[in-house]
Write a protein that holds these residues in place. Structure first.
Motif, PDB file in Angstrom:
ATOM      1  N   ILE A  51      10.791  12.803  -4.781  1.00 17.93           N
ATOM      2  CA  ILE A  51       9.699  13.187  -3.886  1.00 17.93           C
ATOM      3  C   ILE A  51      10.042  14.563  -3.334  1.00 17.93           C
ATOM      4  O   ILE A  51      11.069  14.744  -2.666  1.00 17.93           O
ATOM      5  CB  ILE A  51       9.483  12.181  -2.739  1.00 17.93           C
ATOM      6  CG1 ILE A  51       9.026  10.825  -3.288  1.00 17.93           C
ATOM      7  CG2 ILE A  51       8.460  12.714  -1.747  1.00 17.93           C
ATOM      8  CD1 ILE A  51       8.805   9.759  -2.230  1.00 17.93           C
ATOM      9  N   ASN A  52       9.203  15.533  -3.634  1.00 15.02           N
ATOM     10  CA  ASN A  52       9.443  16.918  -3.225  1.00 15.02           C
ATOM     11  C   ASN A  52       8.635  17.191  -1.964  1.00 15.02           C
ATOM     12  O   ASN A  52       7.409  17.277  -2.006  1.00 15.02           O
ATOM     13  CB  ASN A  52       9.033  17.866  -4.360  1.00 15.02           C
ATOM     14  CG  ASN A  52       9.614  19.245  -4.206  1.00 15.02           C
ATOM     15  OD1 ASN A  52      10.683  19.418  -3.616  1.00 15.02           O
ATOM     16  ND2 ASN A  52       8.936  20.243  -4.740  1.00 15.02           N
ATOM     17  N   HIS A  53       9.329  17.358  -0.842  1.00 12.29           N
ATOM     18  CA  HIS A  53       8.690  17.428   0.471  1.00 12.29           C
ATOM     19  C   HIS A  53       8.654  18.874   0.982  1.00 12.29           C
ATOM     20  O   HIS A  53       9.686  19.481   1.242  1.00 12.29           O
ATOM     21  CB  HIS A  53       9.452  16.537   1.458  1.00 12.29           C
ATOM     22  CG  HIS A  53       8.695  16.232   2.699  1.00 12.29           C
ATOM     23  ND1 HIS A  53       9.155  15.349   3.652  1.00 12.29           N
ATOM     24  CD2 HIS A  53       7.515  16.693   3.179  1.00 12.29           C
ATOM     25  CE1 HIS A  53       8.286  15.271   4.647  1.00 12.29           C
ATOM     26  NE2 HIS A  53       7.289  16.091   4.374  1.00 12.29           N
ATOM     27  N   ASN A  97       0.818  -1.214   0.000  1.00  9.28           N
ATOM     28  CA  ASN A  97       0.000   0.000   0.000  1.00  9.28           C
ATOM     29  C   ASN A  97       0.853   1.266   0.000  1.00  9.28           C
ATOM     30  O   ASN A  97       1.929   1.303   0.609  1.00  9.28           O
ATOM     31  CB  ASN A  97      -0.896   0.024   1.242  1.00  9.28           C
ATOM     32  CG  ASN A  97      -1.908  -1.098   1.241  1.00  9.28           C
ATOM     33  OD1 ASN A  97      -2.604  -1.315   0.252  1.00  9.28           O
ATOM     34  ND2 ASN A  97      -2.000  -1.827   2.345  1.00  9.28           N
ATOM     35  N   LEU A  98       0.351   2.268  -0.667  1.00  2.42           N
ATOM     36  CA  LEU A  98       0.889   3.620  -0.567  1.00  2.42           C
ATOM     37  C   LEU A  98      -0.060   4.392   0.338  1.00  2.42           C
ATOM     38  O   LEU A  98      -1.246   4.512   0.031  1.00  2.42           O
ATOM     39  CB  LEU A  98       0.975   4.277  -1.949  1.00  2.42           C
ATOM     40  CG  LEU A  98       1.300   5.773  -1.987  1.00  2.42           C
ATOM     41  CD1 LEU A  98       2.649   6.065  -1.326  1.00  2.42           C
ATOM     42  CD2 LEU A  98       1.283   6.282  -3.430  1.00  2.42           C
ATOM     43  N   ILE A 124       3.960   8.307   2.594  1.00  2.00           N
ATOM     44  CA  ILE A 124       4.450   9.596   2.104  1.00  2.00           C
ATOM     45  C   ILE A 124       3.533  10.686   2.630  1.00  2.00           C
ATOM     46  O   ILE A 124       2.314  10.634   2.422  1.00  2.00           O
ATOM     47  CB  ILE A 124       4.495   9.638   0.563  1.00  2.00           C
ATOM     48  CG1 ILE A 124       5.429   8.550   0.034  1.00  2.00           C
ATOM     49  CG2 ILE A 124       4.949  11.018   0.081  1.00  2.00           C
ATOM     50  CD1 ILE A 124       5.492   8.469  -1.480  1.00  2.00           C
ATOM     51  N   ASP A 125       4.114  11.651   3.324  1.00  2.00           N
ATOM     52  CA  ASP A 125       3.331  12.756   3.860  1.00  2.00           C
ATOM     53  C   ASP A 125       2.492  13.428   2.775  1.00  2.00           C
ATOM     54  O   ASP A 125       2.897  13.476   1.605  1.00  2.00           O
ATOM     55  CB  ASP A 125       4.247  13.806   4.490  1.00  2.00           C
ATOM     56  CG  ASP A 125       4.521  13.537   5.961  1.00  2.00           C
ATOM     57  OD1 ASP A 125       3.766  12.787   6.589  1.00  2.00           O
ATOM     58  OD2 ASP A 125       5.513  14.105   6.487  1.00  2.00           O
ATOM     59  N   ALA A 126       1.370  14.002   3.178  1.00  2.00           N
ATOM     60  CA  ALA A 126       0.494  14.692   2.233  1.00  2.00           C
ATOM     61  C   ALA A 126       1.127  15.967   1.689  1.00  2.00           C
ATOM     62  O   ALA A 126       0.688  16.485   0.652  1.00  2.00           O
ATOM     63  CB  ALA A 126      -0.846  15.012   2.896  1.00  2.00           C
ATOM     64  N   ASP A 127       2.135  16.496   2.368  1.00  2.00           N
ATOM     65  CA  ASP A 127       2.824  17.690   1.866  1.00  2.00           C
ATOM     66  C   ASP A 127       4.099  17.300   1.114  1.00  2.00           C
ATOM     67  O   ASP A 127       5.094  18.026   1.133  1.00  2.00           O
ATOM     68  CB  ASP A 127       3.126  18.677   2.992  1.00  2.00           C
ATOM     69  CG  ASP A 127       4.053  18.116   4.057  1.00  2.00           C
ATOM     70  OD1 ASP A 127       4.330  16.890   4.032  1.00  2.00           O
ATOM     71  OD2 ASP A 127       4.488  18.897   4.935  1.00  2.00           O
ATOM     72  N   SER A 182      10.472  11.374   9.080  1.00  2.00           N
ATOM     73  CA  SER A 182       9.495  10.281   8.960  1.00  2.00           C
ATOM     74  C   SER A 182       8.461  10.517   7.860  1.00  2.00           C
ATOM     75  O   SER A 182       7.496   9.773   7.758  1.00  2.00           O
ATOM     76  CB  SER A 182       8.773  10.075  10.294  1.00  2.00           C
ATOM     77  OG  SER A 182       8.011  11.229  10.642  1.00  2.00           O
ATOM     78  N   GLY A 183       8.664  11.538   7.035  1.00  2.00           N
ATOM     79  CA  GLY A 183       7.696  11.864   5.991  1.00  2.00           C
ATOM     80  C   GLY A 183       7.683  10.902   4.825  1.00  2.00           C
ATOM     81  O   GLY A 183       6.740  10.897   4.038  1.00  2.00           O
ATOM     82  N   VAL A 184       8.737  10.105   4.684  1.00  2.00           N
ATOM     83  CA  VAL A 184       8.795   9.053   3.667  1.00  2.00           C
ATOM     84  C   VAL A 184       9.308   7.788   4.349  1.00  2.00           C
ATOM     85  O   VAL A 184      10.367   7.799   4.961  1.00  2.00           O
ATOM     86  CB  VAL A 184       9.719   9.430   2.490  1.00  2.00           C
ATOM     87  CG1 VAL A 184       9.833   8.270   1.500  1.00  2.00           C
ATOM     88  CG2 VAL A 184       9.204  10.673   1.775  1.00  2.00           C
ATOM     89  N   GLN A 185       8.541   6.714   4.228  1.00  2.00           N
ATOM     90  CA  GLN A 185       8.917   5.449   4.852  1.00  2.00           C
ATOM     91  C   GLN A 185       8.616   4.305   3.885  1.00  2.00           C
ATOM     92  O   GLN A 185       7.565   4.280   3.258  1.00  2.00           O
ATOM     93  CB  GLN A 185       8.126   5.209   6.144  1.00  2.00           C
ATOM     94  CG  GLN A 185       8.190   6.342   7.152  1.00  2.00           C
ATOM     95  CD  GLN A 185       7.328   6.079   8.379  1.00  2.00           C
ATOM     96  OE1 GLN A 185       7.077   4.934   8.753  1.00  2.00           O
ATOM     97  NE2 GLN A 185       6.872   7.158   9.015  1.00  2.00           N
ATOM     98  N   VAL A 186       9.542   3.366   3.797  1.00  6.39           N
ATOM     99  CA  VAL A 186       9.307   2.130   3.051  1.00  6.39           C
ATOM    100  C   VAL A 186       9.378   0.993   4.052  1.00  6.39           C
ATOM    101  O   VAL A 186      10.444   0.731   4.612  1.00  6.39           O
ATOM    102  CB  VAL A 186      10.343   1.903   1.943  1.00  6.39           C
ATOM    103  CG1 VAL A 186       9.987   0.658   1.130  1.00  6.39           C
ATOM    104  CG2 VAL A 186      10.461   3.114   1.033  1.00  6.39           C
TER     105      VAL A 186
END
Length: 246
Positions: free
Chosen positions: A221-223, A2-3, A95-98, A139-143
């Motif tokens: 991924i642009n955070h 899942n994403l 992935i954070d919404a921002d 923690s805005g991007v996690q695999v």
């Protein structure tokens, strides 16, 4: 796999609505083989709900461990975000919404090479992270290929030793276990501080390049974290919202 993201923003705020709509658009474009799941505590507005339905994504009302956490930042980041991610039983990418996805997420998963969990450290941002003598995770991007590594009960017993809330607890947790959450094939390009990113559009695709921080690199991924929300930094993607076929 899942994403996952979280939409817990004011439903009547136009900027946050546009940001969430753009997140959905890029998730649709680049989710690859992953199923997309959006967690929310209080729901989303009809505009966002309509696009979630149109894209055949899942909207989930999440649970919240809000008894333990009183401060709003901790209540959301730990009591909602961390709590729900620790309850996931299927592998996921969070992935954070921002954070806007600019490359197929299948590539990110492939680069993780089955590692139990992968996260990216913060870039050295002047006045925010550059003055710390050590690197710590964002923690805005996690695999997460193996959800058994995330034990909420154990994580929340850790001490906060770095800036942040959930990310500080995770940083302590991984350190106490002697676990290296980094991966040499997943660097800042997969979690890049948006204020230093130069964006260009070619053949209806957006491309990013980060300059002026740790090193120059492409952006997948642009955070828009910290002080870099898209409407605050004159982001060309955000500014072209009306022309994007959501």
């Amino acid at each position: 796999m899942n994403l996952i993201t979280i939409f817990n923003y004011p439903q009547d705020n136009e900027n946050y609505t546009k940001m969430c709509m753009l997140w959905l658009y890029f998730a649709k474009k680049y989710h690859g083989s992953l199923n997309v799941k959006i967690y929310t505590k209080d729901g989303v507005n009809n505009e966002i709900k309509g696009i979630i339905k149109k894209y055949n994504f899942s909207l989930v009302i999440g649970e919240c461990d809000d008894v333990r956490w009183q401060e709003e930042k901790f209540k959301h980041n730990i009591g909602f975000k961390l709590f729900n991610l620790c309850n996931e039983v299927e592998p996921f990418v969070f992935i954070d919404a921002d954070a806007f996805i600019l490359r197929c997420i299948d590539d990110l998963v492939a680069n993780s090479n089955g590692q139990k969990i992968v996260m990216v450290n913060h870039e050295k941002v002047e006045g925010h992270t550059s003055h710390f003598p050590y690197s710590f995770l964002n923690s805005g991007v996690q695999v997460c290929n193996d959800t058994s590594i995330l034990n909420y009960g154990e994580i929340i017993e850790e001490k906060i030793i770095s800036p942040g809330s959930d990310q500080s607890l995770l940083f302590s947790y991984f350190n106490s276990k002697g676990y290296d959450y980094t991966n040499p094939d997943i660097g800042f390009e997969w979690n890049s501080y948006a204020k230093n990113v130069i964006l260009n559009k070619f053949n209806n695709e957006w491309f990013g390049n980060s300059e002026g921080l740790d090193y120059t690199h492409p952006v997948y991924i642009n955070h828009y974290w910290y002080d870099a929300k898209p409407w605050k930094i004159n982001c060309p993607i955000f500014n072209s919202y009306e022309d994007i076929p959501i």
